[in-house]
Enzyme design. Sequence first.
Site, PDB file in Angstrom:
ATOM      1  CD  GLU A  82      -2.869  -1.242   5.618  1.00  0.00           C
ATOM      2  OE1 GLU A  82      -3.209  -2.539   6.338  1.00  0.00           O
ATOM      3  OE2 GLU A  82      -2.540  -0.028   6.135  1.00  0.00           O
TER       4      GLU A  82
ATOM      5  CG  ASP B 224       1.675  -4.173   5.055  1.00  0.00           C
ATOM      6  OD1 ASP B 224       2.377  -3.719   5.759  1.00  0.00           O
ATOM      7  OD2 ASP B 224       0.327  -3.788   5.221  1.00  0.00           O
TER       8      ASP B 224
ATOM      9  CG  ASP C  15       3.086  -0.074   8.065  1.00  0.00           C
ATOM     10  OD1 ASP C  15       2.642  -0.686   7.124  1.00  0.00           O
ATOM     11  OD2 ASP C  15       2.185   0.136   9.132  1.00  0.00           O
TER      12      ASP C  15
ATOM     13  CG  ASP D 128      -2.518   4.269   2.863  1.00  0.00           C
ATOM     14  OD1 ASP D 128      -1.910   3.449   2.163  1.00  0.00           O
ATOM     15  OD2 ASP D 128      -2.970   4.412   3.995  1.00  0.00           O
TER      16      ASP D 128
ATOM     17  CG  HIS E  31      -0.305  -0.186   2.524  1.00  0.00           C
ATOM     18  ND1 HIS E  31      -0.016   1.217   3.261  1.00  0.00           N
ATOM     19  CD2 HIS E  31      -0.213  -1.037   3.621  1.00  0.00           C
ATOM     20  CE1 HIS E  31       0.345   0.777   4.442  1.00  0.00           C
ATOM     21  NE2 HIS E  31       0.464  -0.516   4.476  1.00  0.00           N
TER      22      HIS E  31
END
Length: 485
Positions: free
Chosen positions: A146, A170, A116, A79, A77
């Site tokens: 996300e 992730d 992350d 964001d 992801h």
Amino acid sequence: MSKEVREQEPQLLWNHFADLNAVPRPSKKEERVRAFMVAFGKSLDLEVIEDAIGNVIIRKPATSGMEDRESIIMQSHLDMVHQKNNDTDFDFLTQGIDMFVKGDIIKARGTTLGADNGIGVAAIMAVLSSKDIAHPAIEALFTIDEETGMTGAKELDKTILTSKILLNLDTEEDDEIDIGCAGGVDVTATKSYALDTVSNEYVSKKITVKGLNGGHSGMDIIKGLGNANKMITRLVDSMQKKGAVHFQSLNGGSLRNAIPREAAAVVSFRESDNDSIIKTFNNCKEAILDEYKSLEENLSITIEAADKGKVLTESDSRDLVYCLLGIYNGVYRMSPDIDGLVETSNNLARVTLENGELQIACLTRSSVKSSKTDLSSSIVAVMKLAKMETKLSGNYPGWQPNASSAMLDITKAKYTELFDHQPRVVACHAGLECGLLGERYPGLDMISFGPNIRRAHSPDEYVEITSVQKFWKLLLEVLKEIPKT
């Protein structure tokens, strides 16, 4: 951006991470990072697609000799969680992340790092831009939002992807292969209060709780870390036992998926009750500091004079404390089937009271749908007893583990071969997008893995350089072993 970061190995990955972290990418405001990713794909003359919700898909053909392998989805992801220390002057909407290297870790100055899921994004970019990495045909899926709703995964176009294998990058432990995750639901309460004006016999005080570790409200909830919203409620509750204490304002926590690190409340009470109220406050403070001395070494609790303002009534103030005390926070149930796995939890994430307007925000997680419903229903019940308006939103499913996954067998074997010990096969207490992606594309063979990322969702977030090297080595080997069609 730190030159030192770009000099780490593998340089291809770290350079892409540095480029990515130069682009502001808050959840729900991903326009710039989406444009960045589209431009990246086009610069490589690859097929680039944006679906209606804003996810970016980049397709790359198989390398020579890999044309007969199954095509795969590589997914991360775009964001990142935006958190900063109160004394850090930083604008996430205009500035790139200020990174530095310290020994074996990469960290940001006073803010979240964005490892992350920036490391996963950078790893996929490295594979896409490489000229000498063997891989099958790739559909690189970069999802949006996300961290605050998973709307990218929820609204992913059901017709774009064709692959039957998905590698989600992730995960935050380099010795784990994830095959399942928790689902979640946002629980929100609101209320408007009538306000009173206090007389001259009242004094106002500001209570501040700060210095807590915070962290990821899923992965870190098992650690028993302090929750600033719970602590400040406990302090006010102790004070209310010695006199009428009125709330003027309350501001604690930030994002639903971050354990609250700081909270502040302004309260008013009669000056004649000052000595007894401050005494019980100090007793409660010392008890909290003692309870958390081994977990929260930097915890600070203070009380000081504040300006007067309009306040909640005595009964409304007490009912608000009852409500906040009653909202369950922390681990609710451990999994009876998977050793050490949190099954169900709640994070009392955000509480704001300003000018009589209250909002409470929680995130309830569980790998079992019925248990998620049970806990969220009990939280709603407490809120309703306090006459609050409640809402459940952002509900997303868990990811049911598949122990017979072909990709699990391949990745376990490669990990063991490379590192001379077996990986841990786990389900995690976090909201990976795999559950939603599996709903959009039934039958996907999915696994998730990644490097060691510590203190995600807090300004103390960091990633281990040698762990990224380990993750990268495993990823390259797994790409070589994708089954033939």
